[in-house]
Design an enzyme around this catalytic site. Structure first.
Site, PDB file in Angstrom:
ATOM      1  N   LYS A  24       0.852  -1.203   0.000  1.00 29.69           N
ATOM      2  CA  LYS A  24       0.000   0.000   0.000  1.00 29.69           C
ATOM      3  C   LYS A  24       0.884   1.248   0.000  1.00 29.69           C
ATOM      4  O   LYS A  24       1.923   1.286   0.691  1.00 29.69           O
ATOM      5  CB  LYS A  24      -0.877  -0.029   1.250  1.00 29.69           C
ATOM      6  CG  LYS A  24      -1.910   1.084   1.350  1.00 29.69           C
ATOM      7  CD  LYS A  24      -2.795   0.827   2.580  1.00 29.69           C
ATOM      8  CE  LYS A  24      -3.869   1.889   2.728  1.00 29.69           C
ATOM      9  NZ  LYS A  24      -4.698   1.659   3.928  1.00 29.69           N
ATOM     10  N   SER A  32      -9.432   1.850   3.216  1.00 29.17           N
ATOM     11  CA  SER A  32      -8.607   2.640   2.334  1.00 29.17           C
ATOM     12  C   SER A  32      -7.595   1.805   1.544  1.00 29.17           C
ATOM     13  O   SER A  32      -6.969   2.332   0.623  1.00 29.17           O
ATOM     14  CB  SER A  32      -7.847   3.708   3.135  1.00 29.17           C
ATOM     15  OG  SER A  32      -7.070   3.096   4.120  1.00 29.17           O
ATOM     16  N   SER A  55      -9.603  -0.627   7.386  1.00 27.23           N
ATOM     17  CA  SER A  55      -9.092  -0.436   6.027  1.00 27.23           C
ATOM     18  C   SER A  55      -8.415  -1.607   5.353  1.00 27.23           C
ATOM     19  O   SER A  55      -8.011  -1.486   4.202  1.00 27.23           O
ATOM     20  CB  SER A  55      -8.128   0.765   6.012  1.00 27.23           C
ATOM     21  OG  SER A  55      -8.866   1.938   6.291  1.00 27.23           O
TER      22      SER A  55
END
Lengths: 467, 465
Positions: free
Chosen positions: B73, B148, B172
């Site tokens: 990420k 996210s 997330s």
């Protein structure tokens, strides 16, 4: 005027840079004077993802300071974030301690008066700003993350002299604890002074904060000026504005820095990146047991054990290494009374370094005390000792360094007088300077082996006798 | 192919790291779903793959995962690679060091393929808050991939890489895993180092793992978990006690979900009973405070953590000349930070400000303690607690003008475990309409390994597995 109708209420916040090898939350070195931005890393530069790790030595040093200041050491304390925005503060917050500091409720004595210490806590230093000629601001982050302790006094200080004395005593304690260089000119000791005045018995007046005081003697001047300024304002019907002021050393005044109308809201909250500091009795006792003696205690001992005057004791405790050298050498003295000679010798050669061999240092002191060598010779030998170890007594013998007195001294004096008849005349004319010149000549001629006092005596005898 | 299968095939040389990595690189380049913000230098990655292959040939692989490609990420630092955190503020930023979790994986021989898309600074539940572009849901194209960690979830879901790292502050990793039909692990807080994870809410952030199945998550977890000297809040997994063979459904969360989600939880209940778990009841009444507590605490911490983004030492600095630092900083932040980030940092500042702190921040911290205490007490009576991962199926992509608080409320299922710091695994299920849903399996702190083991059993016993 001041003491009659008003009393000054002074509190001082000192920041002391701790001389640990590495910074408080990362392993960058803390050495002073490096090239800008060469002692930095993602942690102290506030890069994304970087996290602080507490340097244990910082806690140890802070505990030492707390103990020396008679504080309670908190068994549980934590770090808080002090949030504000300034270019020298990379994370836009400073990791400090707000709610639960490491040390609390201490005190020190200044001339018999007790000054309270509210707290001692640990925090990180910020970077340094420079303004160049083109009006740009440059930032050096080397200092960012250097460990600090903040020592906050109760507003118990009452006079400018006491204010200076307080900082001076604090400085001395930190120096002898071995936790800081406490050099105001290098920024390892900083003092901000809060000043207000009031009629005795009334409640506290509005206070101002004075920053940018760069030496201890300026503290006295700053406080003096500020209290007078406040009194004058009040006497003429004005009010004191709560503000931060800067000390101007060009004219010994204070001037406004920025108005402090509303206290900054730092939005303090516990730093979630660091666990609380939890200490047990055993840990604190271990530090207590290894605390070096404090300068005031060292002086008391010198006065008691060696019969030194207060003044000599003060001079001897100018720095921990002089004391150390003295203590070590004193242990080798066979004649206690030679201790004063030893002290004066060590002070005369102290230039930041002291001779390292205590036995030989003691020998030199004893030889001077006995009168075998002059104090000038003693001083010279100890200086030599700094550069290499050798046997002093043997050296005195083989190099024939013994003190010159009596007939031999007379001879030397006569020789110098003959070489400089002009000076002799000056002496007769009453000029002390000429006496010193001739003594200098005798010392030179005897390679320092004469005792200066005795040389003066003989010189004067000879000069005035002639007449 | 699951991670386990890939690992086994590599070990017997049925698969080659070079093949695997090359394929992953090709897919990353095409990137039909907008998973990646940046990809690794191809030659560098292939070089690592060749070195891995050599190790297999000499029978000295660094780990069971040596040579396996993975995605990271884009709020986790990979040294030398661009890192944006989904924000224009860091558009031109290059990471100067490796996150500890990344380093452990590359030391184990894994190969970074690319940095995945996310909601800006982790703030969002759909990856639509990325400053650059939204990510598409590979298996459910009209739906959001969740957030996210949407990019990481999509990369695994699309088969680009067998596992990816994400970050989970309030859900997330779990929620996008559920939305994309894969598994996600939010580890016990502190069991994986946060060093190198861009801080959002320091007391809640955890690096999480996305993979096809819980077993895959478990293998990666073995490598990245454990105390790190650079993270003072990290710890080794203590010898966790065995998970008692009892489970409960969190009624408070169950009743707040749609029928589809409840059906999935029911199916999970049945499976657990088939596995020999006895069902019990627990009460977690403080959960009602979860959303406000979470949003106040996380915003407060974020307002402090994001303050370092001022354009002074790195990041974008506003071009216009400024006459003061305050001016420079506010212009830079104003220009380069997104609206959701601004919203939360302002909220956070407010919650911490003098005069408000007691009413907001302190109260939120008290509520948090109550929630954690409820869980601790519940786990005295049961080994596992299950709940839906999300209140409903993923929303349709491209929605606009949704009130922020409505979006915040959709985190209701995942924030309780974050607030309590306990581990949680999301296992994917499908609704009768073939839409994705997920069930969360939670245990008490440090029970991660066994939790994953139970989760794997549940996973393989699902109706459509």
């Amino acid at each position: 005027m001041m003491t009659d109708r008003y009393e000054a209420v002074i509190g001082i916040e000192t920041h002391v840079e701790l001389k640990t090898e590495t910074k408080i939350f990362c392993s960058c070195p803390t050495k002073f004077g490096a090239e800008p931005n060469t002692q930095i890393c993602p942690i102290c530069m506030g890069y994304p993802g970087a996290l602080p790790s507490l340097n244990k030595k910082v806690v140890d040093y802070a505990i030492r300071a707390g103990l020396a200041l008679n504080c309670e050491i908190a068994r549980y304390s934590k770090h808080d974030r002090k949030n504000y925005c300034y270019p020298d503060l990379p994370k836009s917050y400073q990791i400090s301690q707000f709610e639960l500091p490491l040390c609390r409720n201490g005190h020190i004595e200044i001339n018999g008066r007790r000054i309270g210490i509210t707290r001692v806590h640990i925090e990180e230093d910020a970077g340094k700003l420079f303004h160049d000629r083109e009006g740009k601001t440059l930032i050096d982050f080397n200092r960012c993350g250097v460990p600090l302790i903040e020592i906050v006094s109760e507003p118990d200080i009452r006079t400018p002299e006491e204010a200076s004395e307080y900082v001076s005593d604090l400085r001395e304690i930190m120096l002898f604890l071995g936790i800081s260089d406490v050099k105001m000119n290098e920024g390892s000791l900083r003092a901000d002074v809060n000043v207000s005045v009031r009629r005795p018995g009334e409640k506290a007046g509005t206070k101002t904060e004075i920053k940018n005081i760069n030496s201890i003697r300026f503290i006295e001047k700053a406080v003096w000026f500020e209290t007078e300024r406040q009194i004058n304002l009040l006497e003429s019907g004005h009010r004191i504005i709560s503000e931060t002021r800067r000390f101007n050393e060009n004219n010994d005044t204070t001037e406004p820095m920025r108005e402090k109308e509303t206290a900054d809201d730092y939005r303090y909250f516990p730093d979630p990146d660091l666990p609380p500091i939890i200490l047990n009795d055993q840990y604190i006792d271990e530090i207590k047991n290894t605390l070096p003696p404090l300068p005031s205690d060292i002086r008391k001992r010198y006065i008691k054990d060696f019969g030194f005057s207060g003044n000599l004791a003060e001079r001897l405790t100018v720095s921990p290494d002089v004391c150390e050298a003295f203590n070590a050498a004193a242990a080798f003295l066979t004649e206690k009374k030679a201790a004063e000679v030893l002290a004066n010798l060590l002070l005369s050669v102290y230039d930041g370094t002291s001779p390292t061999d205590p036995a030989q240092t003691a020998a030199a002191a004893e030889l001077v005390y006995e009168g075998t060598i002059s104090s000038a010779t003693g001083k010279a030998l100890i200086c030599e000792l700094k550069t290499g170890l050798f046997d002093i007594r043997l050296s005195v013998e083989t190099r024939d360094l013994s003190q010159i007195r009596g007939e031999e001294l007379k001879k030397a004096a006569v020789g110098v007088m003959n070489a400089d008849k002009e000076a002799v005349q000056s002496v007769l004319g009453g000029k002390e300077k000429a006496v010193k010149k001739l003594i200098g000549g005798i010392m030179k001629a005897t390679h320092g082996r004469a005792d200066a006092a005795e040389a003066e005596k003989i010189l004067k005898e000879l000069i005035f006798q002639k007449e | 192919m699951t991670l386990k299968t890939i690992s086994e095939k590599l070990a017997v040389k049925e698969l080659s790291p070079v093949e695997l990595v090359a394929e992953a690189l090709d897919k990353a380049e095409k990137d039909g779903f907008g998973c990646y913000i940046s990809t690794v230098d191809r030659d560098r990655a292939l070089k690592s793959a060749v070195e891995s292959e050599d190790r297999y040939i000499s029978k000295k692989p660094l780990s069971p995962l040596d040579g396996i490609p993975f995605a990271v990420k884009d709020n986790i630092l990979v040294s030398g690679m661009r890192m944006t955190c989904g924000s224009r503020m860091l558009e031109d930023f290059t990471a100067p060091y490796d996150a500890s979790a990344v380093k452990r994986l590359t030391d184990a021989g894994c190969v970074v393929i690319g940095k995945t898309n996310l909601d800006e600074f982790g703030m969002g539940s759909s990856t639509e808050n990325s400053a650059f572009f939204p990510t598409r849901n590979p298996r459910y194209p009209d739906r959001v991939p969740g957030g996210s960690s949407g990019g990481s979830a999509a990369a695994v879901s699309a088969g680009h890489v067998p596992f990816a790292l994400g970050s989970d502050t309030g859900g997330s990793v779990r929620q996008p895993a559920a939305f994309c039909g894969i598994c996600g692990l939010k580890p016990t807080y502190g069991s994986v180092s946060r060093y190198g994870l861009t801080g959002f809410a320091s007391s809640l952030d955890v690096i999480g793992i996305l993979a096809d199945d819980p077993e895959g998550c478990s293998t990666v977890y073995d490598i990245i978990s454990g105390k790190d000297e650079f993270d003072a809040t990290s710890h080794d997994l203590n010898d966790a006690e065995a998970i008692p063979r009892t489970f409960a459904v969190c009624e408070e969360l169950y009743s707040a979900a749609d029928e589809d989600q409840r059906r999935a939880v029911d199916e999970c209940s049945v499976i657990l009973q088939e596995l020999g778990f006895r069902r019990v009841s627990v009460s977690l009444s403080s959960i009602q405070y979860s959303i406000p507590a979470y949003y106040i605490i996380s915003s407060a911490e974020a307002s402090s953590n994001l303050a370092r983004f001022d354009g002074i030492r790195y990041g974008k600095r506003h071009e216009e000349a400024s006459d003061s630092t305050d001016d420079l900083v506010s212009k830079s932040r104003g220009e380069y930070l997104g609206i959701e980030v601004k919203r939360r940092t302002l909220l956070g500042c407010y919650a911490l400000s003098a005069g408000q702190r007691e009413d907001w921040y302190q109260k939120a911290m008290t509520a948090r303690k109550m929630i954690a205490a409820d869980f601790a007490s519940a786990f005295k009576n049961c080994g596992i607690i299950i709940a839906p991962t999300a209140p409903s199926v993923p929303p349709v992509a491209g929605r606009t003008n949704i009130p922020p608080v409505e979006i915040y409320r959709s985190d209701i299922m995942t924030v309780p475990a974050s607030l309590a710091g306990i581990p949680a695994v999301s296992i994917p299920f499908e609704t009768q309409d073939h839409l994705p849903t997920g069930v969360q399996i939670m245990s008490s702190k440090d029970g991660d390994k066994e939790l994953l083991s139970v989760s794997q059993k549940i996973y393989s016993m699902r109706k459509d597995s």
